[in-house]
Design an enzyme around this catalytic site. Structure first.
Site, mmCIF file in Angstrom:
data_model
loop_
_atom_site.group_PDB
_atom_site.id
_atom_site.type_symbol
_atom_site.label_atom_id
_atom_site.label_comp_id
_atom_site.label_asym_id
_atom_site.label_seq_id
_atom_site.Cartn_x
_atom_site.Cartn_y
_atom_site.Cartn_z
ATOM 1 C CE LYS A 1 -3.433 2.970 -0.206
ATOM 2 N NZ LYS A 1 -4.236 3.010 0.692
ATOM 3 C CB CYS B 1 -3.804 8.615 -0.019
ATOM 4 S SG CYS B 1 -5.565 8.445 0.403
HETATM 5 N N1 SAJ Z 1 -2.628 14.146 -9.349
HETATM 6 C C1 SAJ Z 1 -1.809 14.894 -10.214
HETATM 7 N N2 SAJ Z 1 -1.473 14.084 -11.388
HETATM 8 C C2 SAJ Z 1 -1.945 12.970 -11.724
HETATM 9 C C3 SAJ Z 1 -2.803 12.188 -10.915
HETATM 10 C C4 SAJ Z 1 -3.066 12.951 -9.564
HETATM 11 O O1 SAJ Z 1 -1.285 15.801 -10.033
HETATM 12 O O2 SAJ Z 1 -1.785 12.390 -12.660
HETATM 13 C C5 SAJ Z 1 -3.061 14.835 -8.096
HETATM 14 C C6 SAJ Z 1 -4.546 14.926 -7.659
HETATM 15 O O3 SAJ Z 1 -4.916 16.169 -8.247
HETATM 16 C C7 SAJ Z 1 -4.804 15.025 -6.475
HETATM 17 C C8 SAJ Z 1 -3.469 14.324 -5.803
HETATM 18 O O4 SAJ Z 1 -2.422 13.918 -6.993
HETATM 19 O O5 SAJ Z 1 -4.376 16.541 -5.826
HETATM 20 C C9 SAJ Z 1 -3.886 12.503 -5.535
HETATM 21 O O6 SAJ Z 1 -4.800 12.271 -6.634
HETATM 22 P P1 SAJ Z 1 -4.977 10.613 -6.699
HETATM 23 O O7 SAJ Z 1 -5.857 10.536 -8.063
HETATM 24 O O8 SAJ Z 1 -4.053 10.007 -6.502
HETATM 25 O O9 SAJ Z 1 -6.230 10.434 -5.855
HETATM 26 P P2 SAJ Z 1 -6.392 9.846 -4.317
HETATM 27 O O10 SAJ Z 1 -5.447 10.402 -3.438
HETATM 28 O O11 SAJ Z 1 -7.711 9.983 -3.774
HETATM 29 O O12 SAJ Z 1 -6.305 8.244 -4.685
HETATM 30 C C10 SAJ Z 1 -4.901 7.701 -4.424
HETATM 31 C C11 SAJ Z 1 -5.027 6.433 -5.310
HETATM 32 N N3 SAJ Z 1 -3.719 5.730 -5.298
HETATM 33 C C12 SAJ Z 1 -3.414 5.280 -6.280
HETATM 34 O O13 SAJ Z 1 -3.879 5.561 -7.286
HETATM 35 C C13 SAJ Z 1 -2.172 4.500 -6.234
HETATM 36 C C14 SAJ Z 1 -6.161 5.480 -4.689
HETATM 37 O O14 SAJ Z 1 -6.046 4.151 -5.506
HETATM 38 C C15 SAJ Z 1 -5.946 4.927 -3.421
HETATM 39 O O15 SAJ Z 1 -6.902 4.221 -2.983
HETATM 40 C C16 SAJ Z 1 -5.912 6.256 -2.508
HETATM 41 O O16 SAJ Z 1 -4.941 7.273 -2.970
HETATM 42 C C17 SAJ Z 1 -5.758 6.007 -1.068
HETATM 43 O O17 SAJ Z 1 -6.850 5.832 -0.432
HETATM 44 O O18 SAJ Z 1 -4.852 5.371 -0.697
#
Ligand code: SAJ
Length: 443
Positions: free
Chosen positions: A221, A275
Site C-alpha cells: 500500500k 493518501c
Molecule cells: N494528481 C496529479 N497528477 C496525476 C494524478 C493525480 O497531479 O496524474 C494529483 C491530484 O490532483 C490530487 C493528488 O494528486 O491532488 C492525488 O490524486 P489521486 O488521483 O492519486 O487520488 P487519491 O489520493 O484520492 O487516490 C489515491 C489512489 N492511489 C493510487 O492510485 C495508487 C487510490 O487508488 C488510493 O486508494 C488512494 O490514494 C488511497 O486511499 O490511498
C-alpha cells in the site's frame, strides 16, 4: 475458534463493526450491510453519527450510489452508527478505518488509531478478528497494533483474538465501485487468519484477493502510493522544463505515452488528499533507524509540494506582463478540493496557494461548487478580478462561458494549473492564457 468464525462469516451471521465512518469506513460498512451482514459503525464525530442514522451520507461530493445505499441499509436496520465503543462487545469482526495522517515533521500521527485500539481492546469479545484498513507504515500492525490490543484486552494473539491488515484502495468519486472492482491485498498475522479474511472480502470484492502477511500488505500500500507520488513529481518536473524551453508538456506527454511502456502521469497545480502526500513518509518511517539514504521519496515530495508555489510564480509573471503586482490584486481561485468532483479538501494544494496569496496581500476569492463556504455565483466572484487561478478540474468548470468570465474581470488573466481549458478557446474568449507546463509567454 477461527474455523467457527470463518463459518459465521461465510453464512453472514458474523456481527461486523467498522470503526471510522469516513471516505474509507462508510462505503465498506454499507457494502457489507447491503449483502445482509449486521454492521455497527463507530464514529467519534456525533454529527456524522446522527446524519448516517437519519439515512443520509455525510459525503457530499459526486459519489455514485452512496446516498441511496446509506438510506437503504439504515432503513433495513443492517447498518447503525454509534459513537459508543461499549457497543462493540458482541462484534465478531472489527474493521479499523480511522485516519492515519503525518504530523508537521512528516512522522506518523497514530492518535486516532491508538485511541480506537485502546477503546476496542477493553470491550473486545474473545475470538474477535481485527482488520486494519487504514494505511500504516510497514511494521505497524506487528509493532504498534498488536501490543496495544494485547495490553488493552489482556488477550493473546491467535488465542484471544486474531489480527490482519487489508489496506483500503478507495478513491473519491469511485468509493463503492473501487470496493467491488479493485483487487485487495489480504495480510494475516497467520495464513489461517488471511484465509478467514478472504472469506469475508469475497462477499463484497469481485476482483482478485491476494493473500500474504501483514508486512507485505503494508509495504504494497505505501509503495503503490509512493510510486504514484514519484510519477506525478516526474511529470511536474517535466512541466517546469517545458515552460523554460518553450514546449507544451501536455503535447509532450501525449506523444511520450505513445512510446511502448511509457505511462507519464499528469503534471498539475499540486498533490493533495489524505493518501499520496503522506503515505511516502509512512514508508520512509519504516526505515528511519536504518542507514538507507532515501533520496527519491523526499525529492518527489519536495517537487510536488513546490507546485502551488509555482502556480503563484506563474500568476506573478502574468500580472507583471500587465504591469501589475500581487499586492492588492483581486484574485479568483477556482477549486478548493484536492480532487475533481469531490468535496474532500484534505491537504488540498489550493490551501497553500490561498495562504501564499494572502501573505502577499492579494485579495483572494474562492469558488468551489463542492465546498459549502465557497459556493455562490462564479461570475459575481470574478467581477473586478485581475486574474483567475484554476486549481482543480471540476467538470462544472469546463462548461464555463469564458467570454462572460473575461467580460466581468478587470484584467482577463487565466492561470490554468490543470489544463482545464484549451489555450485557443481561452484566447478567442479574450483571455490572456498562462498554462502550467507551457512556455511562459501568453499567446
Ligand atoms: N494528481 C496529479 N497528477 C496525476 C494524478 C493525480 O497531479 O496524474 C494529483 C491530484 O490532483 C490530487 C493528488 O494528486 O491532488 C492525488 O490524486 P489521486 O488521483 O492519486 O487520488 P487519491 O489520493 O484520492 O487516490 C489515491 C489512489 N492511489 C493510487 O492510485 C495508487 C487510490 O487508488 C488510493 O486508494 C488512494 O490514494 C488511497 O486511499 O490511498
Amino acid at each position: 475458534m477461527l474455523d467457527e468464525l470463518r463459518q459465521t462469516i461465510a453464512s453472514k451471521e458474523a456481527r461486523l463493526a467498522v470503526i471510522g465512518l469516513g471516505y474509507v469506513g462508510l462505503p465498506v460498512a454499507c457494502a457489507f450491510a447491503r449483502i445482509g451482514f449486521n454492521v455497527l459503525g463507530v464514529e467519534v464525530a456525533r454529527q456524522r453519527v446522527d446524519t448516517i442514522n437519519a439515512g443520509n451520507s455525510p459525503i457530499t461530493g459526486m459519489e455514485p450510489g452512496l446516498q441511496e445505499l446509506v438510506a437503504e441499509v439504515v432503513a433495513s436496520g443492517k447498518l447503525r452508527a454509534t459513537w459508543d465503543y461499549e457497543e462493540l462487545g458482541d462484534r465478531d469482526v472489527i474493521l479499523i478505518c480511522v485516519e492515519t495522517p503525518v504530523d508537521e515533521h512528516d512522522l506518523p500521527n497514530y492518535e486516532a488509531l491508538r485511541s480506537a485500539l485502546e477503546a476496542l481492546g477493553t470491550v473486545m469479545k474473545a475470538g474477535a478478528l481485527v482488520i486494519i484498513e487504514s494505511t500504516v507504515a510497514p511494521g505497524t500492525t506487528r509493532d504498534v497494533v498488536l501490543p496495544l490490543l494485547e495490553a488493552s484486552s489482556g488477550k493473546r494473539l491467535n488465542q484471544g483474538f486474531y489480527l490482519g491488515n487489508c489496506p483500503e484502495r478507495v478513491m473519491p468519486g469511485k468509493l463503492l465501485a473501487n470496493i467491488r472492482n479493485v483487487s485487495r491485498v489480504i495480510g494475516g498475522m497467520t495464513p489461517e487468519t488471511a484465509q478467514t479474511m478472504q472469506v469475508l472480502y469475497r462477499h463484497i470484492v469481485s476482483a482478485e484477493l491476494d493473500l500474504t502477511d501483514c508486512i507485505t500488505a503494508e509495504l504494497v500500500k505505501t509503495v503503490e502510493n509512493t510510486y504514484r507520488d514519484v510519477q506525478i513529481a516526474f511529470a511536474n518536473e517535466m512541466a517546469l522544463i517545458c515552460e523554460k524551453v518553450g514546449g507544451d508538456v501536455w503535447k509532450v506527454r501525449e506523444l511520450v505515452n505513445k512510446s511502448p511502456g511509457r505511462m507519464m502521469l499528469m503534471p498539475g497545480a499540486g498533490v493533495g488528499g489524505h493518501c499520496i502526500p503522506k503515505d511516502p513518509w509512512l514508508l520512509a518511517y519504516s526505515v528511519r533507524t536504518s542507514d538507507i539514504d532515501l533520496r527519491m521519496i523526499p525529492a518527489a515530495r519536495s517537487v510536488n509540494k513546490s507546485m502551488p508555489v509555482h502556480m503563484v510564480e506563474l500568476l506573478e509573471a502574468a500580472l507583471k506582463s500587465e504591469g501589475k503586482q500581487l499586492y492588492g490584486s483581486q484574485i479568483l481561485v477556482l477549486g478548493y478540493t484536492y480532487l475533481e468532483d469531490s468535496d474532500d479538501i484534505r491537504n488540498s494544494p489550493s490551501q497553500d496557494v490561498v495562504k501564499i496569496l494572502e501573505d502577499r496581500a492579494a485579495i483572494v476569492t474562492i469558488y468551489d461548487p463542492y465546498v459549502a463556504s465557497y459556493k455562490g455565483s462564479l461570475l459575481e466572484k470574478a467581477s473586478g478580478c485581475e486574474a483567475v487561478v484554476v486549481m482543480v478540474r471540476h467538470k462544472e468548470y469546463r462548461a464555463l462561458d469564458l467570454k462572460s468570465l473575461a467580460s466581468v474581470m478587470k484584467t482577463p488573466l487565466m492561470i490554468d494549473g490543470r489544463a482545464v481549458f484549451r489555450e485557443e478557446e481561452a484566447c478567442k474568449a479574450g483571455m490572456s492564457y498562462w498554462g502550467l507546463g507551457k512556455s511562459g509567454e501568453a499567446v
